[in-house]
Design an enzyme around this catalytic site. Structure first.
Site, PDB file in Angstrom:
ATOM      1  N   HIS A 136       0.861  -1.197   0.000  1.00  0.00           N
ATOM      2  CA  HIS A 136       0.000   0.000   0.000  1.00  0.00           C
ATOM      3  C   HIS A 136       0.890   1.237   0.000  1.00  0.00           C
ATOM      4  O   HIS A 136       1.111   1.873   1.023  1.00  0.00           O
ATOM      5  CB  HIS A 136      -0.924  -0.003   1.220  1.00  0.00           C
ATOM      6  CG  HIS A 136      -2.001   1.028   1.166  1.00  0.00           C
ATOM      7  ND1 HIS A 136      -3.275   0.797   1.613  1.00  0.00           N
ATOM      8  CD2 HIS A 136      -2.015   2.305   0.715  1.00  0.00           C
ATOM      9  CE1 HIS A 136      -4.016   1.880   1.458  1.00  0.00           C
ATOM     10  NE2 HIS A 136      -3.252   2.815   0.912  1.00  0.00           N
ATOM     11  N   HIS A 138       1.745   5.005  -1.555  1.00  0.00           N
ATOM     12  CA  HIS A 138       1.520   6.226  -2.317  1.00  0.00           C
ATOM     13  C   HIS A 138       2.908   6.705  -2.746  1.00  0.00           C
ATOM     14  O   HIS A 138       3.712   7.110  -1.897  1.00  0.00           O
ATOM     15  CB  HIS A 138       0.865   7.309  -1.454  1.00  0.00           C
ATOM     16  CG  HIS A 138      -0.527   6.992  -1.014  1.00  0.00           C
ATOM     17  ND1 HIS A 138      -1.628   7.697  -1.451  1.00  0.00           N
ATOM     18  CD2 HIS A 138      -1.009   6.059  -0.153  1.00  0.00           C
ATOM     19  CE1 HIS A 138      -2.728   7.219  -0.889  1.00  0.00           C
ATOM     20  NE2 HIS A 138      -2.367   6.212  -0.089  1.00  0.00           N
ATOM     21  N   LYS A 219      -6.553   0.209  -8.690  1.00  0.00           N
ATOM     22  CA  LYS A 219      -6.981   0.670  -7.373  1.00  0.00           C
ATOM     23  C   LYS A 219      -8.272   1.481  -7.478  1.00  0.00           C
ATOM     24  O   LYS A 219      -8.342   2.473  -8.187  1.00  0.00           O
ATOM     25  CB  LYS A 219      -5.884   1.533  -6.743  1.00  0.00           C
ATOM     26  CG  LYS A 219      -6.311   2.250  -5.468  1.00  0.00           C
ATOM     27  CD  LYS A 219      -6.628   1.283  -4.332  1.00  0.00           C
ATOM     28  CE  LYS A 219      -7.208   1.999  -3.127  1.00  0.00           C
ATOM     29  NZ  LYS A 219      -6.328   3.015  -2.554  1.00  0.00           N
ATOM     30  N   HIS A 221     -10.608   3.901  -5.473  1.00  0.00           N
ATOM     31  CA  HIS A 221     -10.505   4.799  -4.324  1.00  0.00           C
ATOM     32  C   HIS A 221     -11.712   5.722  -4.281  1.00  0.00           C
ATOM     33  O   HIS A 221     -12.122   6.278  -5.300  1.00  0.00           O
ATOM     34  CB  HIS A 221      -9.221   5.625  -4.405  1.00  0.00           C
ATOM     35  CG  HIS A 221      -8.859   6.280  -3.106  1.00  0.00           C
ATOM     36  ND1 HIS A 221      -9.575   7.334  -2.577  1.00  0.00           N
ATOM     37  CD2 HIS A 221      -7.860   6.024  -2.221  1.00  0.00           C
ATOM     38  CE1 HIS A 221      -9.034   7.700  -1.429  1.00  0.00           C
ATOM     39  NE2 HIS A 221      -7.994   6.919  -1.188  1.00  0.00           N
ATOM     40  N   HIS A 248     -10.726   0.936  -1.769  1.00  0.00           N
ATOM     41  CA  HIS A 248     -10.973   1.862  -0.656  1.00  0.00           C
ATOM     42  C   HIS A 248     -12.400   2.340  -0.874  1.00  0.00           C
ATOM     43  O   HIS A 248     -12.677   3.070  -1.818  1.00  0.00           O
ATOM     44  CB  HIS A 248      -9.947   3.002  -0.731  1.00  0.00           C
ATOM     45  CG  HIS A 248     -10.205   4.153   0.190  1.00  0.00           C
ATOM     46  ND1 HIS A 248      -9.169   4.871   0.758  1.00  0.00           N
ATOM     47  CD2 HIS A 248     -11.339   4.749   0.639  1.00  0.00           C
ATOM     48  CE1 HIS A 248      -9.662   5.857   1.498  1.00  0.00           C
ATOM     49  NE2 HIS A 248     -10.989   5.786   1.437  1.00  0.00           N
ATOM     50  N   HIS A 274      -7.020  -1.054   4.306  1.00  0.00           N
ATOM     51  CA  HIS A 274      -7.414  -0.584   5.646  1.00  0.00           C
ATOM     52  C   HIS A 274      -8.855  -0.970   5.967  1.00  0.00           C
ATOM     53  O   HIS A 274      -9.746  -0.126   6.132  1.00  0.00           O
ATOM     54  CB  HIS A 274      -7.183   0.913   5.830  1.00  0.00           C
ATOM     55  CG  HIS A 274      -7.435   1.760   4.619  1.00  0.00           C
ATOM     56  ND1 HIS A 274      -8.659   1.875   4.032  1.00  0.00           N
ATOM     57  CD2 HIS A 274      -6.607   2.529   3.881  1.00  0.00           C
ATOM     58  CE1 HIS A 274      -8.578   2.681   2.993  1.00  0.00           C
ATOM     59  NE2 HIS A 274      -7.330   3.087   2.879  1.00  0.00           N
ATOM     60  N   HIS A 322      -6.520  13.980   2.896  1.00  0.00           N
ATOM     61  CA  HIS A 322      -7.667  13.952   1.985  1.00  0.00           C
ATOM     62  C   HIS A 322      -8.182  15.338   1.626  1.00  0.00           C
ATOM     63  O   HIS A 322      -9.338  15.498   1.240  1.00  0.00           O
ATOM     64  CB  HIS A 322      -8.767  13.046   2.544  1.00  0.00           C
ATOM     65  CG  HIS A 322      -8.379  11.604   2.480  1.00  0.00           C
ATOM     66  ND1 HIS A 322      -8.413  10.884   1.311  1.00  0.00           N
ATOM     67  CD2 HIS A 322      -7.869  10.777   3.426  1.00  0.00           C
ATOM     68  CE1 HIS A 322      -7.970   9.661   1.539  1.00  0.00           C
ATOM     69  NE2 HIS A 322      -7.631   9.577   2.811  1.00  0.00           N
TER      70      HIS A 322
END
Length: 570
Positions: A136, A138, A219, A221, A248, A274, A322
């Site tokens: 995971h 970034h 992914k 998200h 996610h 998560h 975020h």
């Protein structure tokens, strides 16, 4: 008459042997050596007056005739498969043999031939593990890679393009152009790397072109819109091209609830990031999906383990990561909905019983890239202190718990992402991506990190000193981090479809491109070694209490942790 020495003297010379116990760092975790592959009295060891000398433990065998490139002697191997002691032979950048090293012309039982062309790494009193995999990432800053390497990670999988705002929040490398630039950049780094494309789309065309450009996974998200339609479309493309999907989910429950997400997945294999929810996902009950047989659940390390500081830290982290504003009430409500002490406490226990399968970092996006191993072992230690021995343990040791937890950042992410044919365990035929640890510093500060059989990083003293140990001792890149040795010691993982489409020739990269495989119907939660439990999870919508098969999951936050300040005074 053979010479007899005490266990203490033997351990001091050759390291612990069968029946001896080793404490891991300053935790309450104790491993016991289950088996020793040596022949007592025939051990090999390098040094003045020692065994690996010409005509003694070193044979005349050439490399072409079977001598290994490197031997790691008398190492304690800690792996999902067991805890045992052996010599390890490395050849052509891979693990060639595990067992007994020496000179077969004069020593019995030798299956690792030491020759004049063999380098020696002293494993006496050391622990060897497979290099860790952080699934995971970034890719916000390239400097993360060195930080991860120095902590014992040898593979990083995720997405991003640098500190763009999309990357600050989501693990996606969007589009073929960006994926190409990241694969080109990978040539500069001593690390096995893999990149995830953006999975949020309602039509397959844009997703297909990312897989053909080299994405190993897609992914989904919530910041890009994880709707039921996007979930279904993404998984359909993944099934067509044998790549994994990470998800996610929708914290705000705007496009559906957890049940709608489960319905959109339609029983297909997916890696849920998560899964507890503090990192994002259907509030307050995304944790339910860890009971689904097709869902591979993972944690990111800021919630590992639950401590008295966890809640306060998370609110500030979330606002930054975020792109939220503390002056907007709706943004504050969004942040607070994700941080729940009840589900974080339950996450500790779900890891301990093997219901959560993977631990990763969430690097610089609510996670610390250099603390995957530390947070894993802190969780294991906290659970032993609070819950006692696991029922699966045999003997007066913590071997099973240790095997369960090391699988969370080695073999299980490798299986989940189609890399386990290359990495993830100390196993003959796999890449020699290995980490040596002093037991007192286990999980915290490695002694040496090998990539493809070459030393990529190690603590090293003053280069102008007369010996390697004078201060300042700190982690430094070693020769496998430079030149063509770098590109020959690590690889970039891509999709098989991209290789078939001529990706390597098109980009002209120096690193070998290796395809991921078996990421879809061939794997499931049942494939997660020592971490395959699928309990029925219930979450009270008002109190957030979590139950597994009817049992309340709760524990106290830790006030003190091992592997912390004691190890980071300087």
């Amino acid at each position: 008459m053979p010479y007899k020495i005490s266990r203490a003297a033997y351990a001091g010379m050759f390291g612990p042997t069968t029946g001896d116990k080793v404490r891991l760092a300053d935790t309450e975790l104790f491993i016991e050596i289950e088996k020793d592959f040596t022949t007592y009295g025939e051990e090999v060891k390098f040094g003045g007056g020692k065994v690996i000398r010409d005509g003694m433990g070193q044979s005349q065998v050439t490399r072409a005739d079977g001598a290994v490139d490197t031997v790691i002697t008398n190492a304690v191997i800690v792996d999902h498969s067991g805890i045992y002691k052996a010599d390890i032979g490395l050849k052509n950048g891979r693990i060639a043999a595990i067992g007994k090293a020496g000179n077969p012309d004069m020593q019995p039982g030798v299956n690792i031939i030491v020759g004049p062309g063999t380098e020696a790494i002293a494993g006496e009193g050391k622990i060897v593990t497979a290099g860790g995999m952080d699934s995971h990432i970034h890719f916000i800053a390239p400097q993360q890679i060195e930080e991860a390497l120095m902590s014992g990670m040898t593979c990083m999988l995720g997405g991003g393009t640098g500190p763009a705002h999309g990357t600050l929040a989501t693990t996606c490398t969007p589009g073929p152009w960006h994926i190409a630039r990241m694969i080109e950049a990978a040539d500069a780094f001593p690390m096995n790397l893999a990149f995830a494309g953006k999975g949020n789309a309602s039509l397959p065309g844009a997703l297909t072109e990312m897989v053909l450009a080299g994405a190993t996974s897609l992914k989904l998200h919530e910041d890009w819109g994880t709707t039921p339609g996007a979930i279904d479309c993404c998984l359909s493309v993944a099934d067509d091209y044998d790549v994994q999907v990470m998800i996610h989910t929708d914290t705000l429950n705007e496009s559906g609830f957890v049940e709608d997400t489960i319905g959109a997945i339609k029983g297909r294999t997916i890696h849920a990031f998560h899964t507890e929810g503090a990192g994002g996902g259907h509030a307050p009950d995304i944790i339910k999906i860890c009971g689904q047989p097709n869902v591979i659940p993972s944690s990111t390390n800021p919630t590992r383990p639950y401590t008295v500081n966890t809640i306060a830290e998370h609110l500030d982290m979330l606002m930054v990561c975020h792109h939220l504003s503390p002056s907007i009430p709706e943004d504050i409500a969004f942040a607070e909905s994700r941080i729940r002490k009840e589900t974080i406490a339950a996450e500790d226990i779900l890891h301990d019983i093997g219901a959560f399968s993977i631990i990763s970092s969430d690097s610089q996006a609510m996670g610390r890239v250099g603390e995957v191993a530390i947070r894993t072992w802190q969780t294991a230690d906290k659970m032993k202190r609070q819950r006692g021995r696991l029922k699966e343990e045999k003997g007066d040791n913590d071997n099973f718990r240790v095997r369960r937890y090391i699988a969370k950042y080695t073999i299980n992410p490798a299986i989940a992402h189609g890399l386990s044919h290359e990495i993830g365990s100390v196993e003959i035929g796999k890449r020699a991506d290995l980490v040596l640890w002093n037991p007192a510093f286990f999980g915290v500060k490695p002694d040496m990190v090998l990539l493809g059989g070459s030393i990529a990083a190690a603590p090293m003293g003053d280069p102008n000193a007369s010996i390697p140990t004078p201060q300042p001792v700190h982690y430094r890149p070693m020769f496998a981090s430079y030149g063509k040795s770098l590109t020959n010691s690590s690889v970039t993982f891509v999709s098989q479809a991209s290789l078939d489409a001529g990706l390597k020739g098109r980009l002209g990269v120096a690193k070998e491109l290796v395809a991921v495989k078996n990421t879809r119907g061939g794997i499931s939660k049942a494939s997660m070694i020592h971490n395959d439990l699928t309990p029925e999870i219930e979450v009270d919508p008002e109190t957030y209490e979590v139950r597994a098969n009817g049992e309340l999951l709760t524990c106290e936050p830790a006030t003190v942790l091992p592997m912390a300040q004691r190890y980071f005074l300087f």
